[in-house]
Design an enzyme around this catalytic site. Sequence first.
Site, mmCIF file in Angstrom:
data_model
loop_
_atom_site.group_PDB
_atom_site.id
_atom_site.type_symbol
_atom_site.label_atom_id
_atom_site.label_comp_id
_atom_site.label_asym_id
_atom_site.label_seq_id
_atom_site.Cartn_x
_atom_site.Cartn_y
_atom_site.Cartn_z
ATOM 1 N N HIS A 156 0.835 -1.249 -0.232
ATOM 2 C CA HIS A 156 0.286 0.286 -0.263
ATOM 3 C C HIS A 156 0.725 1.148 -0.275
ATOM 4 O O HIS A 156 0.477 2.012 -0.703
ATOM 5 C CB HIS A 156 -0.528 0.011 1.710
ATOM 6 C CG HIS A 156 -2.080 -0.401 1.234
ATOM 7 N ND1 HIS A 156 -2.791 -2.388 1.439
ATOM 8 C CD2 HIS A 156 -3.260 -0.483 0.591
ATOM 9 C CE1 HIS A 156 -2.786 -2.706 0.813
ATOM 10 N NE2 HIS A 156 -3.947 -1.405 1.061
ATOM 11 N N LYS B 220 -9.685 -9.321 7.217
ATOM 12 C CA LYS B 220 -10.693 -9.803 8.530
ATOM 13 C C LYS B 220 -10.615 -8.715 9.428
ATOM 14 O O LYS B 220 -9.868 -7.837 9.545
ATOM 15 C CB LYS B 220 -10.037 -10.906 8.794
ATOM 16 C CG LYS B 220 -8.169 -11.182 9.202
ATOM 17 C CD LYS B 220 -8.090 -11.742 10.321
ATOM 18 C CE LYS B 220 -6.554 -11.985 10.548
ATOM 19 N NZ LYS B 220 -6.242 -11.596 11.600
HETATM 20 S S1 SF4 Z 1 -5.813 -17.671 12.481
HETATM 21 FE FE1 SF4 Z 1 -4.228 -16.786 13.563
HETATM 22 S S2 SF4 Z 1 -1.750 -16.454 13.088
HETATM 23 FE FE2 SF4 Z 1 -3.830 -16.915 11.533
HETATM 24 S S3 SF4 Z 1 -4.627 -14.827 10.651
HETATM 25 FE FE3 SF4 Z 1 -5.817 -15.315 11.968
HETATM 26 S S4 SF4 Z 1 -4.833 -14.368 14.408
HETATM 27 FE FE4 SF4 Z 1 -3.192 -15.055 12.350
#
Ligand code: SF4
Lengths: 294, 200
Positions: B38, B106
């Site tokens: 970015h 996420k």
């Molecule tokens: S599951 Fe755990 S290690 Fe994998 S992206 Fe999510 S926070 Fe990061």
Amino acid sequence: MISDDVLKKATVELLKNAVTALPEDINTALKKAYETEEDAIPKMQLKNILDNIELAQTGSLPMCQDTGIHIFYVTFGKDMVISVEDAIRNGLKEATKIIPLRPNAVHPLSRHNPGDNTGLKMPYINYRFSDKDYIEIAVMPKGAGSENMSALAMLTPSQGLSGIKEFALNTIVKAGGKPCPPTIIGMGIGGSADISMKLAKEALLRPINQRNDDSQIAELENELYSAINTLGIGPMGLGGKTTVLGVNIEYAYCHTASLPIAINIQCWAARRAVARIHPDGLIEHISHPKEVSP
Amino acid sequence: MKDIKLTTPLDEDSIRELKIGDVVSLSGTIFTARDEAHIRALEYKKEGKDIPVEFTGSAVFHCGPIMQKEGDTWHLVAAGPTTSSRMNSLEPEFIKTFGARAIIGKGGMSRPTLDAMKSYGCVYLAITGGAALLAAKGITSVKDVHWLDIGMPEALWVLEAEGFGPLIVAMDSQGNSLYENVESETKHNIKMAKQKLGLI
Ligand code: SF4
């Protein structure tokens, strides 16, 4: 005789087990969470997680692309103190190539990435001692998404238990969906600033279906677990009933004038693996009995 | 819950039709970009330097994949999302400058990004964090890579997708955010949690 080769082999196997299959306590909790959720969005998140775990196990591949930085706990048995550092380091380098793991370890300022997950004080090895006749090695590959939500507070003793509960709630609310909930909360109470942090991480080594031996601490674990799950943050922070899979607390005595409290969050991909190395060189996988490779 | 199939390059109208809670799967080209990519893309744009890909109408995936090289071709091993909030300070400018139409990640993003999505027509698509192998199943090939000098996780990977998902529209271009909804519910629920803990 425990040779460097055995230690290196154990390290590679431990890493492989850790990143490709979750310990049974976590799998069980995730399946239960899937059953508990009713709304479509949280149910779908947990279904994706369970399907993904299946893919990792059958394909023998890392379940998450963030295979973490590598925290080891080596417990030496009686009269068994030997040098393990080089073997673990070499095992990690090899595992990075063959599993493969994502090269995550970088210089903190220049961000230079050596590409093999090693660097100054990385992997980080904690040393402990026991009166057993084997060496136990535990590894916790720790992803950044959950680690970045860690928090420390130096409470005043008068803030007491209420202060601890308040701090725990606020930390979880602030973290929201960022640490990949449903998470596991590792808490360290007491000691000093650094000791409480270490305890918080060590708490994550304990299976989530085992409560602390101390009944007052065990009660706090249960209370926080059920209170946090009324928050509604849910899987991936998209709403739902399951925000945490477990709350594990360790404590230490502290200075009469202080009350340190530390929180280390672990994501649903709560990877940990434990193996015992016996004097004859036999590697016994404790956390992943099924995954033992010959 | 609607189940919608989209193909890149994404056009503004179909993006503006999406509502929070819709389920989407994506086909076509997807770019990965994290903090460093970015920063570099915005810097290069300012300095008038060449940017190796066309971000207009694109789907940008907050992801640092695990890749393996076999001969000359890269092979994707695992590709789940990274925490999007790290790009909070960069994304509004990125959406405005490049006209990206979908951000995949996420954990959600903050108000300024939501505002930029409303102004310029973009959505945030949530993919299950950590489910990196499931995500990889929707990627058919690695077409290219740029900026590998910033490391494997940070590099700009060009991926070809086929039915990549399921993705949940978590922030839409009408100013709605599932995260903000959950947050206000959480604020309400915190009273209950505090009662349970004997704090109030
Ligand atoms: S599951 Fe755990 S290690 Fe994998 S992206 Fe999510 S926070 Fe990061």
